[in-house]
Structures are given as structure tokens and as C-alpha cells.
Design an enzyme around this catalytic site. Structure first.
Site, PDB file in Angstrom:
ATOM      1  N   LYS B  76       0.848  -1.301   0.269  1.00 21.94           N
ATOM      2  CA  LYS B  76      -0.113  -0.001   0.141  1.00 21.94           C
ATOM      3  C   LYS B  76       0.760   1.228   0.049  1.00 21.94           C
ATOM      4  CE  LYS B  76      -3.636   2.057   2.750  1.00 21.94           C
ATOM      5  NZ  LYS B  76      -4.700   2.060   3.838  1.00 21.94           N
ATOM      6  N   SER B 151      -9.950   2.045   2.994  1.00 18.06           N
ATOM      7  CA  SER B 151      -8.490   2.697   2.526  1.00 18.06           C
ATOM      8  C   SER B 151      -7.689   1.641   1.107  1.00 18.06           C
ATOM      9  CB  SER B 151      -8.077   3.784   2.906  1.00 18.06           C
ATOM     10  OG  SER B 151      -6.970   3.264   4.448  1.00 18.06           O
ATOM     11  N   SER B 175     -10.033  -0.397   7.583  1.00 12.85           N
ATOM     12  CA  SER B 175     -10.115  -0.606   5.867  1.00 12.85           C
ATOM     13  C   SER B 175      -8.883  -0.981   5.202  1.00 12.85           C
ATOM     14  CB  SER B 175      -8.439   0.752   6.041  1.00 12.85           C
ATOM     15  OG  SER B 175      -9.045   2.026   5.781  1.00 12.85           O
TER      16      SER B 175
END
Lengths: 65, 460
Positions: B76, B151, B175
Site C-alpha cells: 500500500k 482505504s 481499511s
């Protein structure tokens, strides 16, 4: 749900935070803020006792191990 | 056929699978599919092939680092990678190149993962889905018109589509677990303190967790085993040995007690019929495995959401206030609005949120007396259309994941079936602090029985 704050009051809040937003975003935020205020009411319901344990307890660094 | 990490590791160890060929297969899928998925912010093809060749040399000399050696992987884009841009999917950090790796990036590199690139995120792990950023939002591989959740959106999409076999996520209000649910994969938010956050761009430090996402709970266990461990650079990191997560995967569940938080998904935020069916199927599987099932009552989801949202936005504001005042135009509209909300809170609001958090956690711990695993939904249903996700969705309906950011307890999302549009639905399994091994073992047992892991998305 809470009503949105009057625009002039909300503008003062934005000023205090040092925020300068486009007018349409500020108006959108004013309505979102009403939903947040409903959450804030929930945090204070029931009203906490005066001496209730706070959110934080400070621990000196040497205690943390 | 896209292998799991566990299967690829077995084949690599047996010299039946070449890390270079496996990496080339993933890179080919990235080239073919990522123009539709936008899961990657940056692809590091040359770097990946160099790492894959090194893994193959270790394979041939019998010196593999372990089950992650030669496994194609993505981070990420809030995980710092030395010499490689770490943007948080934001114009604020478009040219930000860290000097050092995050602690977990180093640990995974030492375990031998092959880094294919950096993966899309909601802006600073809080802002999406946004269409006004330097990179487009990730799309759901099961239907590219639909939302991945966030996210850790790029990791969810990339793992589901087989662009990588595993990746990192972060979870402050859901997330990891949200994208895992909507993309039909597995994702665990470990116990607070198990994985260091040092070197990961923060959102709200008292609620931020680092963790893995992969196709199965077993793969998550392998990844988390490599990520876990004490790091003095993170004040939240626990100074205790990492548990044996992979060795405990096949532990018997007979005699365990499962507490179903029925009011969360039936009353506080009612879920779709398919999600409810997935929960009931999971309950049946666990009952058949010898578990005792009973209902558990926690404080209402709305109270958790209030404490979580206020604490999260207040802490996020403290991180971003300088840029919000000096260069707010470099944020996307969604993040700018959400951060601004945090700027309107008072000190008293934040203290009340933390006080409420402590009270809720105490009540939840009491409700868990005699219970080993809690079970509820992870998302209300299948993925919605990406263009129809409201900016203030979290203020309108409480989410199922934020309670366990507040408690810090381990929580895993796994796929539990498919809904009327053919998209995945999910369940969430929650354990006691430091019982990440039992949470993963429970998820592993359910996945082996529910028949969902044989179905991959066909990206149209």
C-alpha cells in the site's frame, strides 16, 4: 439529528480552525457538521460523572516496559 | 490458475515452480488488467525481476528464506519504501521518496517477497473514492464499475485479480477489512501492538494498525508471521514475542464458543440477504466443527461509530492541520472535507471520545466472558457503484469494523459467499487480544468448508 449551525456561526468556526474552503465545500461541510454534532451528543450521553476516569492516564516512561 | 501463497511456497520449495516465472505471470496480469483496475500507483518490473532471480538462485542452492521467498507482492502506498516514491495517493506527496523502508517493509523483504510495486490507497488512507487526485481510484475486479471499499483499495483489487499474491494494508476504521470484504479476499487487522507502524504514514495513531491482505486466511497467517514483532521505533509496538500463527492454523475448534453480535448486523445496520446468509452459513460450519454458538450483546454500533469517528478525525487533523491551512488545494475534495471536520472539534470532544472508547471496551470485554470468537458482518452487502459512494457515508450509517479499532482486538474478514450481483459478501471474526492465531485458525476452517476460494473474478 442536530440542525446545521447558522452560516455566520459556522463561518466563525472555520475561521477559528484556520480553514479556507471553497464556498460550496464549506456549505457541504456545514451540513456534515450537523451529523458530527449528533455523534458528539452521543459521547456525552449519559453525562459522565464529574470524577469519572478520563480518556487518558499518563504513565511515566519507565513504567511502560 | 493463480496459486495461493501457501501453494506457491510448497511448489517453490519443491522446485516445481520458478519464482521468475511466477513473477512474470503476475507482471503479465498487471499489464493486461491494471489499465482497468488502477490497483497500482507504480509498477517496479525491473526491480521485481531482479528480486525474483535472486529468489530463484536461493531456491536452486537450497537456501530459501522461508514460505514468502519468491512470492509476488505489493505495498500500500503509505508504506515507506527507500528510494521508491511513497505518495499516499496524494498530490501532497507526489515526489516524496523516503530514505528508509518501513519496519514491516524490511521484515517482508528479509522474508524474500518480490516487490512488484506500490498500490493505490484512499488519499492518506482516509479520502476516497476520489476522482480528483493524480491517480484514479482502484476498481473492483468483480465489476469495474463498483467500489473496492478503502482505504487499502489497491491491495484488495490487486490480490483479488491475482496481480500479486499478497499485499500490505492499514486499518484505522476498517481499511483492511472493508476492501477484503468487497473484493472477496481475506484481510486481518491484528491486535494493536503486534505489527509496527514505524515508517507507515499515519492517519490516527491510537487506532492505526498494519496488517496483511491475501486470498486466504492461511496466506494472511504466513504474511502476518513475517510482519509481526517488536519495534522500539513504534511506541505502540508490544514488547513480546510474535506468536506462532502458521503452526496454530489447524488447531481443533471443538469446544470453542462463538458469540454472534446479531444486533450489529440485524438491527444497528441491517445487512443484505446474501450477507445474512453468509453469516448463517458460517455459523453452521462452526457448529458442525464442534463450536458452541450463542448471541452476544455489545453496546450499539452507533456509540462505537461516534467514539471512533471523533477520535479518528481529531487525530488525523492533528497530523494534517499545517497543510490544511497552508496548501489545502493539494488534497482531494473528499479528504479535505473529512479532515476539516476534525478541525472543528474541541479538546473536550476528543477527551470524551477517548473516555467513551474506554467505557465501550470495558463493556465489550465483559460481554466476551466465556466467548472465544465474535462474529458479525464486515460490510452491509455487495460493493456499491463507485460513483454512488457518498462523501459522508460514515456519518450516515455506522460501520461494522471500527469497534475493533477502538478495542484493538484482532479482527479478520473472509469471503462467505456471493450476492445477487455475483459479487462477494463477507463475515468478520474477532478474537481476544493476542489471540490472532485463533482468529486465523477459525477463518481458515471456515474457508475450507464454504467453497468460496475456488472462484476468482473475471475482469471485464
Amino acid at each position: 439529528m442536530s440542525d446545521p449551525l447558522p452560516p455566520d456561526v459556522f463561518a466563525t468556526l472555520l475561521d477559528q480552525a484556520g480553514l479556507k474552503l471553497p464556498p460550496a465545500e464549506a456549505e457541504d461541510l456545514r451540513h456534515a457538521h450537523a451529523k458530527l454534532r449528533a455523534m458528539l451528543d452521543l459521547l456525552r450521553t449519559p453525562e459522565p460523572a464529574l470524577a469519572e476516569e478520563p480518556g487518558f492516564v499518563f504513565r511515566p516512561l519507565e513504567d511502560r516496559a | 490458475m493463480i496459486p495461493t501463497i501457501a501453494a506457491a511456497a510448497r511448489d517453490i520449495a519443491a522446485k516445481k515452480l520458478s519464482p521468475v516465472e511466477l513473477t512474470r505471470d503476475c507482471l503479465a496480469r498487471v499489464k493486461a488488467l491494471d489499465p482497468k483496475l488502477h490497483a497500482f500507483i507504480a509498477v517496479t518490473e525491473d526491480h521485481a525481476l531482479t528480486e525474483a532471480r535472486a529468489a530463484e538462485a536461493r531456491q536452486m542452492s537450497g537456501a530459501l528464506c522461508g514460505p514468502l521467498d519468491g512470492i509476488p507482492f505489493g505495498h500500500k502506498d503509505i508504506y515507506s519504501t527507500a528510494g521508491l516514491a511513497t505518495t499516499a495517493h496524494s498530490a501532497q506527496l507526489r515526489d516524496h521518496v523516503p530514505a528508509r523502508d518501513a519496519f514491516t517493509v524490511t521484515k517482508l523483504a528479509e522474508a524474500g517477497v518480490v516487490l512488484l510495486g506500490k498500490l493505490a490507497t484512499h488519499e492518506f488512507a482516509f479520502g476516497g473514492p476520489s476522482f480528483d487526485l493524480p491517480w484514479p481510484p482502484a476498481r473492483n475486479p468483480w465489476d469495474t464499475e463498483r467500489f473496492t471499499a478503502g482505504s487499502s483499495s489497491g491491495t484488495g483489487a490487486a490480490v483479488a485479480a491475482g496481480l500479486v499474491l499478497g499485499g500490505t494494508g492499514s486499518d484505522t476504521g476498517g481499511s483492511i477489512r472493508g476492501p477484503a470484504a468487497l473484493c472477496g479476499i481475506a484481510g486481518i487487522k491484528p491486535t494493536y501492538g503486534l505489527c509496527s507502524r514505524a515508517g507507515i504514514l499515519p492517519l490516527a495513531q491510537s487506532m492505526d494498525h498494519a496488517g496483511p491482505m491475501a486470498w486466504t486466511a492461511e496466506d494472511c497467517a504466513i504474511l502476518l508471521q513475517a510482519m509481526a514483532g517488536h519495534d522500539p521505533a513504534d511506541p505502540g509496538s508490544a514488547d513480546r514475542p510474535a506468536p506462532d500463527l502458521t503452526g496454530a492454523l489447524n488447531q481443533p475448534l471443538k469446544g470453542r464458543t462463538i458469540g454472534v453480535i446479531r444486533h450489529f448486523h440485524e438491527r444497528d445496520n441491517p445487512v443484505s440477504a446474501a450477507t445474512l446468509q453468509g453469516i448463517e452459513d458460517t455459523i453452521r460450519i462452526l457448529r458442525d466443527a464442534g463450536c458452541t454458538i450463542r448471541d452476544v450483546t455489545l453496546p450499539p454500533l452507533q456509540e462505537w461509530n461516534a467514539a471512533g469517528w471523533v477520535a479518528l478525525t481529531a487525530e488525523a487533523w492533528a497530523i494534517h492541520e499545517h497543510w490544511m491551512r497552508e496548501r489545502p488545494e493539494l488534497y482531494g475534495e473528499f479528504l479535505r472535507g473529512r479532515l476539516a471536520l476534525g478541525g472543528l472539534l474541541s479538546a473536550g470532544d476528543y477527551v470524551q471520545a477517548q473516555r467513551k472508547r474506554r467505557e465501550l471496551t470495558r463493556r465489550a470485554a465483559a460481554a466476551m466472558d466465556g466467548v472465544d470468537i465474535l462474529l458479525t458482518a464486515a460490510q452491509p452487502g455487495e460493493a456499491p457503484k463507485i460513483r454512488e459512494v457518498p462523501k459522508w457515508a460514515s456519518l450516515e450509517k455506522p460501520n461494522f469494523t471500527i469497534p475493533f479499532n477502538l478495542t484493538g482486538w484482532p479482527a479478520l474478514t473472509i469471503c462467505s459467499g456471493f450476492g445477487e450481483h455475483g459479487l462477494p459478501v463477507a463475515v468478520q471474526l474477532i478474537g481476544r487480544p493476542w489471540q490472532d492465531d485463533l482468529v486465523l485458525a477459525t477463518g481458515h476452517a471456515v474457508e475450507q468448508a464454504n467453497g468460496t476460494r475456488g472462484r476468482r473474478p473475471s475482469v471485464g
